[in-house]
Motif scaffolding. Structure first.
Motif, mmCIF file in Angstrom:
data_model
loop_
_atom_site.group_PDB
_atom_site.id
_atom_site.type_symbol
_atom_site.label_atom_id
_atom_site.label_comp_id
_atom_site.label_asym_id
_atom_site.label_seq_id
_atom_site.Cartn_x
_atom_site.Cartn_y
_atom_site.Cartn_z
ATOM 1 N N PHE A 62 -1.244 -2.303 -7.264
ATOM 2 C CA PHE A 62 -0.175 -2.936 -8.026
ATOM 3 C C PHE A 62 1.135 -3.081 -7.472
ATOM 4 C CE2 PHE A 62 -3.034 -1.035 -11.566
ATOM 5 C CZ PHE A 62 -3.559 -2.280 -11.835
ATOM 6 N N ASP A 63 1.438 -2.001 -6.918
ATOM 7 C CA ASP A 63 3.066 -1.947 -6.149
ATOM 8 C C ASP A 63 2.849 -0.688 -5.377
ATOM 9 O OD1 ASP A 63 3.041 0.456 -8.013
ATOM 10 O OD2 ASP A 63 4.264 -0.932 -9.288
ATOM 11 N N GLY A 92 0.016 1.148 11.760
ATOM 12 C CA GLY A 92 1.372 0.449 11.895
ATOM 13 C C GLY A 92 1.628 -0.567 10.830
ATOM 14 N N VAL A 93 0.649 -0.797 9.883
ATOM 15 C CA VAL A 93 0.839 -1.739 9.148
ATOM 16 C C VAL A 93 1.742 -1.316 7.919
ATOM 17 C CG1 VAL A 93 -0.503 -3.213 7.196
ATOM 18 C CG2 VAL A 93 -1.347 -2.567 9.324
ATOM 19 N N PRO A 94 2.672 -2.293 7.565
ATOM 20 C CA PRO A 94 4.013 -1.739 6.497
ATOM 21 C C PRO A 94 3.124 -1.320 5.416
ATOM 22 C CG PRO A 94 4.641 -3.545 7.795
ATOM 23 C CD PRO A 94 3.164 -3.552 8.305
ATOM 24 N N ALA A 95 3.592 -0.591 4.468
ATOM 25 C CA ALA A 95 3.022 -0.181 3.086
ATOM 26 C C ALA A 95 3.193 -1.540 2.126
ATOM 27 C CB ALA A 95 3.803 1.030 2.602
ATOM 28 N N ARG A 96 3.957 -2.197 2.227
ATOM 29 C CA ARG A 96 4.102 -3.568 1.344
ATOM 30 C C ARG A 96 2.726 -4.494 1.587
ATOM 31 N NH1 ARG A 96 8.357 -4.035 4.669
ATOM 32 N NH2 ARG A 96 8.408 -5.568 6.422
ATOM 33 N N ASP A 97 2.626 -4.289 2.938
ATOM 34 C CA ASP A 97 1.377 -5.265 3.343
ATOM 35 C C ASP A 97 0.264 -4.689 2.821
ATOM 36 O OD1 ASP A 97 3.289 -7.041 4.413
ATOM 37 O OD2 ASP A 97 2.812 -6.362 6.505
#
Length: 255
Positions: A218-219, A205-210
């Motif tokens: 890198f992104d 459940g951790v967001p991809a951005r995190d």
């Protein structure tokens, strides 16, 4: 229905994970990339087989015998069988001859089949017979370069210097020993482990951005390419449990 997998960690420095599974109404899975290798036993319709399965450098479809039970030992990075060079096993497997319900052949000797609960005792016997060896420098280098050791940043180029004795060997020697023990470069093993860790975080459940920030991508496009290559799923598929058309995932855990 599908591929039911149960696994446990181990206190043996030679073992990364011990696992067992059962296939039911499934004929294919997605084999996730792995820097480690496995000793696998499976039984189907009363017939038992065994194989040494090498590291995988990318996710790929893999056949699954239907209505079969499996047991495997995933060995820690740095652990090898010298008579089966790691380089020959990358993206490959070596089936072991003479396997029965009670025993199998390994390096010309007959060995009793191990089980889920006595894998450590079996491995200790392999070590005593010098069939299984471990390079502590490679193991320490791999730990030092793991994503969890460098959250939020890419691992430093000389992370191996945190390993015992590493300051007394050159970078070239470290690379040579790592390749000999794993069949992979340090960079390839680190990328595989980071992608596996990312997949586990996203499934939790951790967001991809995190995940991008935590593991030093890198992104998000960089993360997406890594997941597709090494795990065979997108972040969305992992978070929603989709992508089942490609079959269930093989054993996926945080290395």
């Amino acid at each position: 229905m599908g591929l039911d997998i149960v696994s446990r960690p181990s206190d043996s420095p030679y073992i990364d994970r011990v696992w067992r599974s059962r296939s039911d109404d499934v004929c294919q899975m997605t084999a996730v990339a792995a820097a480690s290798w496995d000793l696998v036993f499976w039984e189907r319709h009363g017939e038992v087989s065994a194989a040494v399965v090498g590291p995988e450098t990318a996710a790929s479809p893999a056949p699954v015998p239907e209505e079969a039970t499996f047991f495997g030992i995933t060995f820690a990075v740095g652990t090898t069988m010298p008579h089966l060079p790691a380089g020959r096993l990358v993206n490959s497997a070596a089936e072991l001859a003479g396997t029965t319900r009670r025993s199998f052949q390994l390096k010309g000797s007959i060995w009793r089949l191990p089980g889920y609960d006595d894998a450590e005792a079996f491995v200790r016997r392999l070590v005593r017979e010098e069939i299984l060896v471990r390079d502590p420098l490679v193991a320490a280098v791999h730990r030092a370069g793991s994503p969890e050791a460098h959250q939020g940043a890419s691992p430093p180029a000389y992370a191996h210097q945190t390993a015992p004795g590493a300051s007394r060997v050159s970078e070239r020697t470290v690379q040579r020993r790592f390749l000999a023990a794993t069949g992979l470069t340090r960079g390839a093993a680190r990328q595989i482990d980071r992608a596996r860790r990312a997949a586990v975080l996203i499934q939790a459940g951790v967001p991809a951005r995190d995940v991008v920030h935590r593991l030093g991508y890198f992104d998000q496009p960089h993360l997406a390419r890594s997941l597709t290559r090494f795990v065979g799923r997108t972040a969305t598929e992992l978070s929603l449990g989709e992508g089942l058309a490609a079959g269930p995932l093989s054993l996926l855990y945080a290395t």
